[in-house]
Design an enzyme around this catalytic site. Structure first.
Site, PDB file in Angstrom:
ATOM      1  N   GLU A 114     -76.997  20.333   3.861  1.00  0.00           N
ATOM      2  CA  GLU A 114     -75.533  19.745   3.653  1.00  0.00           C
ATOM      3  C   GLU A 114     -75.734  18.977   2.495  1.00  0.00           C
ATOM      4  OE1 GLU A 114     -73.674  18.915   7.661  1.00  0.00           O
ATOM      5  OE2 GLU A 114     -75.818  19.255   8.032  1.00  0.00           O
ATOM      6  N   LYS A 116     -75.075  15.444   0.560  1.00  0.00           N
ATOM      7  CA  LYS A 116     -74.984  14.111   1.341  1.00  0.00           C
ATOM      8  C   LYS A 116     -73.914  13.386   0.674  1.00  0.00           C
ATOM      9  CE  LYS A 116     -78.150  10.054   2.189  1.00  0.00           C
ATOM     10  NZ  LYS A 116     -77.406   9.234   1.664  1.00  0.00           N
ATOM     11  N   ASP A 118     -71.611  10.554  -0.642  1.00  0.00           N
ATOM     12  CA  ASP A 118     -71.926   8.680  -0.905  1.00  0.00           C
ATOM     13  C   ASP A 118     -70.655   8.329  -0.308  1.00  0.00           C
ATOM     14  OD1 ASP A 118     -73.100   6.889  -1.721  1.00  0.00           O
ATOM     15  OD2 ASP A 118     -72.866   7.069  -3.674  1.00  0.00           O
ATOM     16  N   TYR A 223     -69.476  15.975  10.111  1.00  0.00           N
ATOM     17  CA  TYR A 223     -71.111  16.639   9.733  1.00  0.00           C
ATOM     18  C   TYR A 223     -71.688  16.901  11.062  1.00  0.00           C
ATOM     19  CZ  TYR A 223     -72.595  11.788   8.701  1.00  0.00           C
ATOM     20  OH  TYR A 223     -72.696  10.497   8.952  1.00  0.00           O
ATOM     21  N   LYS A 311     -83.281  12.270  -1.464  1.00  0.00           N
ATOM     22  CA  LYS A 311     -82.600  11.603  -2.506  1.00  0.00           C
ATOM     23  C   LYS A 311     -82.769  12.206  -4.000  1.00  0.00           C
ATOM     24  CE  LYS A 311     -81.094   7.933  -0.876  1.00  0.00           C
ATOM     25  NZ  LYS A 311     -79.988   7.446  -0.337  1.00  0.00           N
ATOM     26  N   CYS A 405     -57.823  -4.253 -37.751  1.00  0.00           N
ATOM     27  CA  CYS A 405     -57.351  -3.408 -36.733  1.00  0.00           C
ATOM     28  C   CYS A 405     -57.746  -1.891 -37.170  1.00  0.00           C
ATOM     29  CB  CYS A 405     -56.094  -3.391 -36.129  1.00  0.00           C
ATOM     30  SG  CYS A 405     -55.488  -2.101 -35.302  1.00  0.00           S
ATOM     31  N   CYS A 408     -53.772   0.139 -37.428  1.00  0.00           N
ATOM     32  CA  CYS A 408     -52.844  -0.199 -38.119  1.00  0.00           C
ATOM     33  C   CYS A 408     -53.404  -1.212 -39.266  1.00  0.00           C
ATOM     34  CB  CYS A 408     -51.925  -1.292 -37.541  1.00  0.00           C
ATOM     35  SG  CYS A 408     -52.357  -2.816 -36.820  1.00  0.00           S
ATOM     36  N   CYS A 423     -55.669  -7.547 -32.264  1.00  0.00           N
ATOM     37  CA  CYS A 423     -54.690  -7.325 -32.979  1.00  0.00           C
ATOM     38  C   CYS A 423     -53.431  -7.714 -32.543  1.00  0.00           C
ATOM     39  CB  CYS A 423     -54.620  -5.774 -33.238  1.00  0.00           C
ATOM     40  SG  CYS A 423     -53.193  -5.117 -34.318  1.00  0.00           S
ATOM     41  N   CYS A 428     -48.352  -2.215 -33.909  1.00  0.00           N
ATOM     42  CA  CYS A 428     -49.555  -1.266 -33.915  1.00  0.00           C
ATOM     43  C   CYS A 428     -49.470   0.021 -33.032  1.00  0.00           C
ATOM     44  CB  CYS A 428     -50.849  -2.363 -33.352  1.00  0.00           C
ATOM     45  SG  CYS A 428     -52.293  -1.217 -33.258  1.00  0.00           S
TER      46      CYS A 428
END
Length: 671
Positions: A114, A116, A118, A223, A311, A405, A408, A423, A428
């Site tokens: 199955e 695992k 997290d 599970y 793992k 920027c 612009c 900016c 902008c």
């Protein structure tokens, strides 16, 4: 409707809702639309409001309905929730297989593999098919009762398909899309970001207000069976099938194998495939299928001998920093991003990594052309964790942040006490585009159907150039229909959502405008104080700084924003479109004769009979103003359970203190 008819309809509605809930959240094959589902829930809620004595704990309306808890109760697990031993490579799996086969002699062994997940391990208890208690794993022997939070998760059935008494184990997790959405909302509010989906899932379930858990879009996979009465099950795979038939969500990506070679092939296949999932996994779990063999193998002090957790390898890789690009956010912040030589990481090809700001580049000593170590934070967000200077050949070059920027061409500035370059050109294009995305977000104007891609497309095609343009889109229906994935229904829903947003209270509009330093809370404070947009626009810095929680910097930012001709023009267009400019919450007029008129109140500790927001609204109705800290200016402290330093400070300063019972009496005296 008479009582007997109502009772029959309530039972039928509950059955229908749970059926459709299971199809949608557990089996991923809905039969009705969201609107039809919502209509069923609304009808049930209406009937339960008429006949409140018919409400039961397993009613679908009770998923989010409890008040915040003062603390979690402890739960002792009938059967300990043990951790698993780890395997880190093919040889470890073969060693596990050898130990199992030696222990069971010449018997054939079948393994169940199955994913695992997290997330956060949970235990769910059902009596006669009804969900009665849910708990965390804790230390394996004792966990915490998080029943009310678990009730909010739609994939957890409140009533099973059969009236069995059972305890099951599983994993609560946050899907990647929900995690990214949550972090985006937290970033918009200026809050700290969650590091990964696992932390956010655990944080959501281990806090005391179920409404927060309900907002986080958590999910589960079940599970294992911890305890079962009256039903015979002989193997783990048979148990998983039973769990599915009872209405639990069980992961479909499971397989059974008769030899360790096939197990290893299956495990290795998921190293590459894991990025395709909508949720995080950090390995595979391999279990002996037969319960009889499990019993024969037994346990060590810490883990079962019949299972092992494989793992996945650490997700790090070495690549080359090819360059650094900068982008502009809605507040004008210029953020650098690393452009990498494409490298495979966690099964995906990584080409970019966030660098946050110029100081990070300097601290890491990054040069263009450097070899760097990259990993995925929480297996999702790529980041550079180390530079490898020993691999330099002299061709590497330093990076300098731009002076203008990139969107612009305006000169960039570094504001006092800030790390980031900004900016400050209000026109902008990048800021306008990102500002519109913020404006339509959930905590602001909450316009469904206007996601980032739709906004970017509208902006790119010059259909919208400011937030005000959104409220004139009904005049361009044909243009909207020409956009990708925008059919008749989508356009109708979008225009309806825009029209509905006109009725939002003023604080949502204020927050949506994206005024620098003005978060959701400050927006509410301003809206409540002034009541109308015109009052805020006319205020000077002195008018603003007399308001609690509005400091000089925020006041200057607010005044500066509304002095801009562009901002004034946007407000006028919003007004002309019919967007509400008034505060719809409770305002207390100056001079009103109320118990807390003109008083500054601080809330501390946990209240048992109301939420913090309900308490704040109640204080406002009584004429008071809530602040976050105790000072000589504080008139009253309302102290709930586990009140800490604020209560101590109030007692030291001689500030009046009222407990929750006294506060309730005060409220009841006002009707």
């Amino acid at each position: 409707m008479d009582r007997l008819t109502a009772e029959a309809r309530i039972l039928e509605l509950r059955k229908q809702i749970e059926h459709h809930n299971r199809l949608y959240h557990t089996e991923d094959r809905p039969e009705i639309t969201d609107q039809e589902y919502d209509n069923l829930v609304r009808e049930l809620q209406g009937l339960e409001d008429l006949f409140p004595d018919m409400v039961t704990p397993d009613s679908p309306t009770q998923r989010v309905g409890s008040a915040p808890l003062a603390a979690f109760e402890k739960v002792v697990h009938k059967t300990p929730m043990l951790s698993l031993g780890n395997a880190f490579g093919e040889e470890d799996l073969r060693d596990f297989d050898r130990r199992v086969r030696q222990a069971v002699g010449n018997q054939n062994v079948r393994y169940v593999c199955e994913l695992k997940i997290d997330g956060l391990a949970i235990s769910l208890h059902y009596e006669d098919g009804v969900f009665v208690k849910g708990a965390t794993r804790g230390d394996g022997t004792t966990g915490e009762d998080i029943t009310q939070n678990l009730r909010t998760i739609r994939s957890i059935p409140l009533r099973l398909t059969r009236p069995v008494t059972i305890e099951v184990r599983g994993e609560a997790f946050m899907p990647r899309a929900a995690f990214e959405k949550l972090n985006k909302e937290r970033e918009e509010r200026g809050e700290a970001l969650f590091a990964n989906p696992r932390n956010s899932a655990a944080g959501s379930l281990r806090q005391l207000d179920p409404r927060i858990a309900a907002s986080r879009q958590l999910d589960t996979f079940i599970y294992a069976i911890g305890d079962l009465q009256g039903v015979d099950v002989e193997s783990h795979s048979e148990g998983l099938d039973l769990l599915e038939s009872l209405g639990f969500k069980v992961n479909k990506e499971r397989r059974t194998f008769d030899n360790i070679d096939d197990v290893i092939d299956f495990v290795n296949s998921w190293v590459e495939k894991r990025p395709q999932l909508a949720y995080d996994i950090d390995g595979m779990v391999i279990k002996v299928d037969s319960y009889g063999q499990q019993q024969e193998l037994g346990f060590t002090a810490k883990s079962p001998r019949w299972a092992v957790a494989y793992k996945f390898p650490a997700e790090e890789a070495i690549t080359v920093l090819k360059g650094i690009e900068v982008s502009v956010g809605r507040t004008g912040t210029v953020t650098p991003t690393a452009i990498l030589e494409p490298v495979s990481l966690a099964g995906t090809t990584v080409k970019r990594a966030s660098l946050h700001n110029e100081d990070i580049i300097r601290e890491k000593g990054l040069l263009i052309g450097d070899h760097v170590m990259v990993k995925k934070a929480g297996d999702i967000i790529p980041e550079i964790i180390a530079v490898l200077p020993e691999r330099r050949d002299g061709s590497e070059t330093p990076f300098a942040m731009p002076t203008h920027c990139p969107e612009c061409g305006s000169e960039l500035v570094r504001l006092e006490e800030e790390v980031a370059l900004r900016c400050i050109n209000p026109m902008c294009p990048a800021q306008i585009r990102e500002g519109i995305i913020h404006f339509v977000s959930r905590q602001a104007m909450n316009i469904e159907g206007l996601g980032e891609k739709v906004v970017a497309s509208l902006f790119e095609k010059d259909i919208i150039r400011s937030v005000a343009d959104l409220y004139y889109l009904h005049q361009q229906r044909d243009v909207l229909l020409g956009l990708e994935r925008m059919g008749e229904k989508s356009v109708d829903n979008l225009l309806t959502a825009i029209e509905t947003s006109k009725e939002n209270s003023l604080e949502r509009l204020l927050f949506g405008l994206g005024i620098r330093l003005v978060g959701a809370k400050a927006a509410r404070v301003l809206a409540e104080h002034f009541g109308e947009m015109d009052g805020i626009m006319a205020a000077n810095e002195e008018d603003l700084t007399v308001i609690d929680e509005i400091g000089p910097k925020m006041a200057s930012s607010i005044v500066g924003y509304f002095r801009q001709p562009q901002a004034q023009a946007v407000i006028e267009r919003l007004k002309a479109a019919g967007v509400n400019m008034s505060y719809k919450g409770i305002r207390v007029e100056a001079g009103a004769d109320l118990p807390l008129s003109g008083k500054t109140v601080v809330l501390t500790g946990t209240l048992a009979t109301m939420t913090r927001q309900e308490a704040e609204e109640a204080i406002a109705r009584l004429g008071g103003k809530v602040t976050g800290s105790v000072s000589k200016k504080t008139d009253l402290v309302i102290a709930g359970e586990k009140a800490g330093s604020k209560l101590e400070k109030a007692e030291k300063l001689g500030v009046s203190v009222m407990d929750e019972a006294g506060f309730r009496e005060l409220l009841e005296s006002q009707g």
